[in-house]
Write an enzyme that holds these catalytic residues in place. Sequence first.
Site, PDB file in Angstrom:
ATOM      1  N   ASN A 170     -86.614-116.786  80.743  1.00  0.00           N
ATOM      2  CA  ASN A 170     -87.068-116.867  79.494  1.00  0.00           C
ATOM      3  C   ASN A 170     -86.433-118.064  78.714  1.00  0.00           C
ATOM      4  OD1 ASN A 170     -84.322-116.199  79.021  1.00  0.00           O
ATOM      5  ND2 ASN A 170     -84.724-114.160  78.297  1.00  0.00           N
ATOM      6  N   GLN A 211     -75.414-105.685  68.115  1.00  0.00           N
ATOM      7  CA  GLN A 211     -76.897-105.611  68.116  1.00  0.00           C
ATOM      8  C   GLN A 211     -77.099-104.234  68.664  1.00  0.00           C
ATOM      9  OE1 GLN A 211     -78.297-110.079  69.195  1.00  0.00           O
ATOM     10  NE2 GLN A 211     -78.960-108.453  70.578  1.00  0.00           N
ATOM     11  N   ARG A 243     -75.820-116.869  71.126  1.00  0.00           N
ATOM     12  CA  ARG A 243     -75.049-115.670  70.833  1.00  0.00           C
ATOM     13  C   ARG A 243     -74.392-115.545  69.543  1.00  0.00           C
ATOM     14  NH1 ARG A 243     -78.088-114.007  73.980  1.00  0.00           N
ATOM     15  NH2 ARG A 243     -77.604-112.867  76.139  1.00  0.00           N
ATOM     16  N   HIS A 268     -83.452-110.127  67.679  1.00  0.00           N
ATOM     17  CA  HIS A 268     -83.314-110.747  69.171  1.00  0.00           C
ATOM     18  C   HIS A 268     -84.618-110.586  69.715  1.00  0.00           C
ATOM     19  CE1 HIS A 268     -80.202-111.829  72.699  1.00  0.00           C
ATOM     20  NE2 HIS A 268     -81.587-112.316  72.617  1.00  0.00           N
TER      21      HIS A 268
HETATM   22  P1  NDP Z   1     -77.341-122.844  81.206  1.00  0.00           P
HETATM   23  O1  NDP Z   1     -76.299-121.983  81.968  1.00  0.00           O
HETATM   24  O2  NDP Z   1     -78.689-123.455  81.700  1.00  0.00           O
HETATM   25  O3  NDP Z   1     -76.923-123.829  80.250  1.00  0.00           O
HETATM   26  C1  NDP Z   1     -75.420-123.658  79.671  1.00  0.00           C
HETATM   27  C2  NDP Z   1     -74.912-124.790  79.140  1.00  0.00           C
HETATM   28  O4  NDP Z   1     -73.941-124.799  78.418  1.00  0.00           O
HETATM   29  C3  NDP Z   1     -74.535-126.061  80.434  1.00  0.00           C
HETATM   30  O5  NDP Z   1     -75.381-127.021  80.415  1.00  0.00           O
HETATM   31  C4  NDP Z   1     -73.065-126.036  80.079  1.00  0.00           C
HETATM   32  O6  NDP Z   1     -72.805-127.340  80.503  1.00  0.00           O
HETATM   33  C5  NDP Z   1     -72.800-125.808  78.706  1.00  0.00           C
HETATM   34  N1  NDP Z   1     -71.587-125.236  78.134  1.00  0.00           N
HETATM   35  C6  NDP Z   1     -70.986-124.405  78.805  1.00  0.00           C
HETATM   36  N2  NDP Z   1     -69.670-124.258  78.149  1.00  0.00           N
HETATM   37  C7  NDP Z   1     -69.846-125.172  77.203  1.00  0.00           C
HETATM   38  C8  NDP Z   1     -68.571-125.611  76.260  1.00  0.00           C
HETATM   39  N3  NDP Z   1     -67.790-124.881  75.989  1.00  0.00           N
HETATM   40  N4  NDP Z   1     -69.146-126.589  75.309  1.00  0.00           N
HETATM   41  C9  NDP Z   1     -70.217-127.344  75.500  1.00  0.00           C
HETATM   42  N5  NDP Z   1     -71.008-126.929  76.448  1.00  0.00           N
HETATM   43  C10 NDP Z   1     -70.802-125.761  77.238  1.00  0.00           C
HETATM   44  O7  NDP Z   1     -77.871-121.667  80.230  1.00  0.00           O
HETATM   45  P2  NDP Z   1     -79.413-121.461  79.437  1.00  0.00           P
HETATM   46  O8  NDP Z   1     -79.525-122.801  78.604  1.00  0.00           O
HETATM   47  O9  NDP Z   1     -80.167-121.093  80.273  1.00  0.00           O
HETATM   48  O10 NDP Z   1     -78.686-120.574  78.134  1.00  0.00           O
HETATM   49  C11 NDP Z   1     -77.709-120.715  77.697  1.00  0.00           C
HETATM   50  C12 NDP Z   1     -77.334-119.496  76.537  1.00  0.00           C
HETATM   51  O11 NDP Z   1     -78.477-119.088  75.849  1.00  0.00           O
HETATM   52  C13 NDP Z   1     -77.384-117.991  77.405  1.00  0.00           C
HETATM   53  O12 NDP Z   1     -75.776-117.935  78.010  1.00  0.00           O
HETATM   54  C14 NDP Z   1     -77.443-116.974  76.665  1.00  0.00           C
HETATM   55  O13 NDP Z   1     -76.276-116.676  75.989  1.00  0.00           O
HETATM   56  C15 NDP Z   1     -78.522-117.754  75.601  1.00  0.00           C
HETATM   57  N6  NDP Z   1     -79.859-117.098  75.561  1.00  0.00           N
HETATM   58  C16 NDP Z   1     -80.613-116.460  74.646  1.00  0.00           C
HETATM   59  C17 NDP Z   1     -81.752-116.074  74.764  1.00  0.00           C
HETATM   60  C18 NDP Z   1     -82.410-115.497  73.626  1.00  0.00           C
HETATM   61  O14 NDP Z   1     -83.192-114.393  73.754  1.00  0.00           O
HETATM   62  N7  NDP Z   1     -82.058-115.665  72.379  1.00  0.00           N
HETATM   63  C19 NDP Z   1     -82.298-115.953  76.180  1.00  0.00           C
HETATM   64  C20 NDP Z   1     -81.857-116.659  77.070  1.00  0.00           C
HETATM   65  C21 NDP Z   1     -80.446-117.268  76.864  1.00  0.00           C
HETATM   66  P3  NDP Z   1     -71.448-127.847  80.920  1.00  0.00           P
HETATM   67  O15 NDP Z   1     -70.874-127.008  81.929  1.00  0.00           O
HETATM   68  O16 NDP Z   1     -71.543-129.145  81.293  1.00  0.00           O
HETATM   69  O17 NDP Z   1     -70.396-127.712  79.635  1.00  0.00           O
END
Ligand code: NDP
Length: 386
Positions: A148, A315, A286, A334
């Site tokens: 998604n 939630q 989140r 959500h």
């Molecule tokens: P990914 O795992 O593809 O991307 C997460 C990114 O976060 C990575 O690029 C990582 O890069 C970065 N990251 C991790 N920790 C940090 C930090 N401390 N500071 C800055 N960047 C950070 O996840 P998605 O993009 O697929 O999803 C992200 C989040 O979105 C999910 O974990 C979920 O919580 C939320 N989500 C919500 C949905 C909804 O229905 N609203 C549905 C799907 C997801 P790096 O390691 O280089 O820091």
Amino acid sequence: MAKVLCVLYPDPVTGYPPAYARDTIPAITAYPGGQTTPTPVGPLGFKPGELVGCVSGELGLRPYLEKLGHELIVTSDKDGADSEFDRHLADADVVISQPFWPAYLTAERIARAKKLKLALTAGIGSDHVDLQAAAAHGVTVAEETYSNSISVAEHVVMMVLSLVRNYLPAHQIAANGGWNIADCVSRSYDLEGMHFGTIAAGRIGLAVLKRLKPFDVHLHYTQRHRLADEVERELGLTFHETPESLVAACDVINLQTPLYPSTENMFDDRMFEHVKRGSYLINTARGKLCDRDAVVRALNSGKLAGYAGDVWFPQPAPADHPWRTMPFNGMTPHMSGSSLSAQARYAAGTLEILECFFEGRPIRPEYLIVDGGKLAGTGSQSYKLT
Ligand code: NDP
């Protein structure tokens, strides 16, 4: 015979199934980067485009599980010691839950779930599972990575435009029979020329940057690892070492990091000190990434011109949650990652993971969050246990 305990959001208030607006959804076979969409052996227990994310939809899993003689319990009753979820947890082999209606698998619940081997997230984001406790108890945690991500990216773009252009209040004026254009436009701006920054440019964050590029905005990002040079060049990205530096430079901020202990409350009063007056903040990642009351204070003081998102804590959000009524908000329940299009993919992915689990085949690494007592696969890239 295994017991599969599945927690899904309640059916539509008008009954199930709903009246569908369309007859089909596009067939998507691959995600950006080449990962394929789910490939269960099947057959699927639903027609893509049907509402399967709610209790009566059962993610279409019943035919598959009952054919193998497994027991499937589906409920939306998830909170409190008397909940149906808690009553069945003690002898469940598999728990399936969703971020939209999370059955919080706390350390205490995991300790009581003596038979639990697999905690499956139907969607993306397994922070409702205590990952440390899951690892300690040998529970595998998996989710349908990418299922998604584009759904959410589209939602973010919608929310950016809605806030900046003042769409929701203007729509309300029209719906209420009004025509005061001055009221509609007093907080309405063009996005063109603004600075947009995403905190995390993973699957969703990068898809948002790509979608906003044609709007002629200045694009910024921060995360722990830099993107490839050619991606930065192609999108004209400005990289920031810290979120503080990014928020000081941007008019519109998108929060897209996973939630784990050290990202909780990333947006607190201290962070808002770095934010420019009149910024917009979008959070579909989140709810706990933001300090609830600091967001309200930032809107009331004018530090934020708007806040939109679909993620809350807990939630479902209680009726008196201040984000329902704070000024200039574009909140929804959500829903961004649970469009009918997304459901078709995460339900098929759930089936694929269950097939692997019951047939003793390896689960795709991209679906793994915790396995073998530690973060694994996608989990080892996207999450931290601390
Ligand atoms: P990914 O795992 O593809 O991307 C997460 C990114 O976060 C990575 O690029 C990582 O890069 C970065 N990251 C991790 N920790 C940090 C930090 N401390 N500071 C800055 N960047 C950070 O996840 P998605 O993009 O697929 O999803 C992200 C989040 O979105 C999910 O974990 C979920 O919580 C939320 N989500 C919500 C949905 C909804 O229905 N609203 C549905 C799907 C997801 P790096 O390691 O280089 O820091």
